[in-house]
Write a protein that holds these residues in place. Sequence first.
Motif, mmCIF file in Angstrom:
data_model
loop_
_atom_site.group_PDB
_atom_site.id
_atom_site.type_symbol
_atom_site.label_atom_id
_atom_site.label_comp_id
_atom_site.label_asym_id
_atom_site.label_seq_id
_atom_site.Cartn_x
_atom_site.Cartn_y
_atom_site.Cartn_z
ATOM 1 N N ARG A 179 51.808 -7.269 41.617
ATOM 2 C CA ARG A 179 52.377 -8.603 41.466
ATOM 3 C C ARG A 179 52.926 -9.069 42.802
ATOM 4 O O ARG A 179 53.702 -8.374 43.450
ATOM 5 N N ARG A 180 52.507 -10.246 43.202
ATOM 6 C CA ARG A 180 53.032 -10.919 44.384
ATOM 7 C C ARG A 180 53.359 -12.352 43.978
ATOM 8 O O ARG A 180 53.139 -12.747 42.845
ATOM 9 N N TYR A 181 53.832 -13.126 44.930
ATOM 10 C CA TYR A 181 54.196 -14.500 44.606
ATOM 11 C C TYR A 181 52.972 -15.287 44.135
ATOM 12 O O TYR A 181 52.007 -15.451 44.871
ATOM 13 N N ARG A 182 52.998 -15.742 42.881
ATOM 14 C CA ARG A 182 51.951 -16.544 42.248
ATOM 15 C C ARG A 182 50.590 -15.855 42.200
ATOM 16 O O ARG A 182 49.562 -16.501 42.051
ATOM 17 N N ARG A 183 50.553 -14.548 42.344
ATOM 18 C CA ARG A 183 49.288 -13.830 42.182
ATOM 19 C C ARG A 183 49.553 -12.444 41.618
ATOM 20 O O ARG A 183 50.478 -11.763 42.038
ATOM 21 N N THR A 184 48.728 -12.081 40.657
ATOM 22 C CA THR A 184 48.923 -10.835 39.922
ATOM 23 C C THR A 184 47.584 -10.150 39.700
ATOM 24 O O THR A 184 46.563 -10.809 39.510
ATOM 25 N N GLY A 185 47.609 -8.845 39.740
ATOM 26 C CA GLY A 185 46.424 -8.052 39.422
ATOM 27 C C GLY A 185 46.621 -7.326 38.109
ATOM 28 O O GLY A 185 47.615 -6.606 37.942
ATOM 29 N N ILE A 186 45.719 -7.512 37.161
ATOM 30 C CA ILE A 186 45.838 -6.933 35.828
ATOM 31 C C ILE A 186 44.550 -6.187 35.476
ATOM 32 O O ILE A 186 43.451 -6.744 35.597
ATOM 33 N N ARG A 187 44.700 -4.952 35.026
ATOM 34 C CA ARG A 187 43.535 -4.171 34.615
ATOM 35 C C ARG A 187 42.938 -4.768 33.341
ATOM 36 O O ARG A 187 43.660 -5.111 32.398
ATOM 37 N N ALA A 188 41.620 -4.901 33.313
ATOM 38 C CA ALA A 188 40.927 -5.463 32.148
ATOM 39 C C ALA A 188 39.477 -5.020 32.179
ATOM 40 O O ALA A 188 38.963 -4.589 33.221
ATOM 41 N N GLU A 189 38.837 -5.113 31.047
ATOM 42 C CA GLU A 189 37.397 -4.879 30.982
ATOM 43 C C GLU A 189 36.709 -6.223 31.198
ATOM 44 O O GLU A 189 36.869 -7.142 30.401
ATOM 45 N N ILE A 190 35.959 -6.356 32.294
ATOM 46 C CA ILE A 190 35.360 -7.636 32.664
ATOM 47 C C ILE A 190 34.315 -8.044 31.620
ATOM 48 O O ILE A 190 33.419 -7.272 31.278
ATOM 49 N N THR A 191 34.442 -9.274 31.143
ATOM 50 C CA THR A 191 33.531 -9.807 30.134
ATOM 51 C C THR A 191 33.023 -11.178 30.558
ATOM 52 O O THR A 191 33.445 -11.732 31.584
ATOM 53 N N ARG A 192 32.162 -11.743 29.740
ATOM 54 C CA ARG A 192 31.624 -13.071 29.986
ATOM 55 C C ARG A 192 32.742 -14.110 30.055
ATOM 56 O O ARG A 192 32.682 -15.045 30.861
ATOM 57 N N ASP A 193 33.769 -13.979 29.228
ATOM 58 C CA ASP A 193 34.857 -14.953 29.223
ATOM 59 C C ASP A 193 35.600 -14.983 30.550
ATOM 60 O O ASP A 193 36.061 -16.046 30.987
ATOM 61 N N HIS A 194 35.746 -13.843 31.193
ATOM 62 C CA HIS A 194 36.406 -13.816 32.501
ATOM 63 C C HIS A 194 35.603 -14.620 33.528
ATOM 64 O O HIS A 194 36.176 -15.337 34.361
#
Length: 385
Positions: A179-194
């Motif tokens: 997490r940084r200012y106005r940007r965040t990294g979140i673990r996820a399973e990449i899908t078509r919706d992403h």
Amino acid sequence: MNKVCYNDPSRPKTGLVLTGGGARAAYQVGALRAVSDIIYRTECGNPFPIITGTSAGAINATVLAAYARTPRLGIRSLQKVWENFSVDQVFRSDVWGVIRNTGRWARSIFSNDYHRKHKLALLNNQPLNDLLGRVIHYQNIQESINCGQLHAISVTASGYLSGESISFFQGNESIKNWRRYRRTGIRAEITRDHLLASAAIPLVFPAVKLNREYFGDGSVRFLSPISPAIHLGADRVMIIGVDPVRAEGAERPTAVQYPSTADIAGHVLDSVFIDSLDSDIERIKRVNQTIKLIPQAVRELQSNLRPIETFTICPSQDLSQLASKHFHELPGIIRFFFRRLGIGSNEGSTVLSYLLFESSYTQELIRLGYQDAMVQKEDIKAFFQ
């Protein structure tokens, strides 16, 4: 000639950053094909264990991640899709589809809450939804991670409620959320919706809901487009942009008439897709200079202090001018609709360059990307060595 194994843990991890840009992303395919041709005789494994992308670049990045075990095949697959593109694979371009979508906007004018019950956007991107479901094998991403050919992939989208840039990443278990200012990294399973969310150009394509928030194009308010690759562990980064090289000190143009809606929209799109990347590259260069001034002993105590080598490939020609030559390739109803917005062969070419998903244009971009990368052949060899 001895082959270099890119999966050797002792080698620095190379990250690939693919920026957004709608149809302009075809340029990236040509540049990637050239890089592949330049290094293929000495390569073993995937040269880009870390891949990040935004908007259309996120789609290219995900295809490469799915083909991480056979990277050259992945690039050829991308090239095949982009060389045979047409707008009806991205958004509804038939008469009924355009009229129906326009009708929604008309109805929203006379209804206070119509926009809350219907997805309003300039274009209906259901064809892109279908295409992404057919051409990408998302399950291959995790398989590539498990076998060590891929360290991580990241797809960034912009949250309309939070105002944050969220980088959804799938990768090695050692990677932590950030997490940084106005940007965040979140673990996820990449899908078509992403991918649909990351490529949802504001007002042009509808927003996509992921978890508890609606998201739009990942390039919007993305102040540090290179940062996800660094957070994922990249020691050096290759960036393929879509902004042409501009001559320093070029004479400022003189306005002869009031800007059209398309001119203003083109200016906004350029600021979304281009400006943050240039400033981020400048920032990394300044940080590298600062790190060089820090004694080596201190740097060894701070493991997160390390210079990041960057290499950029970008167009040598104005893509807006290239697009204007291919306006006539669009379906008649789309040409009629675009002209009402001030987009044509003689005006609004900047917007056109982002939305012209026609093979004649994308093929020209692929050729240009290949040529521009080949001009830097020796520098690319040096970068990977």
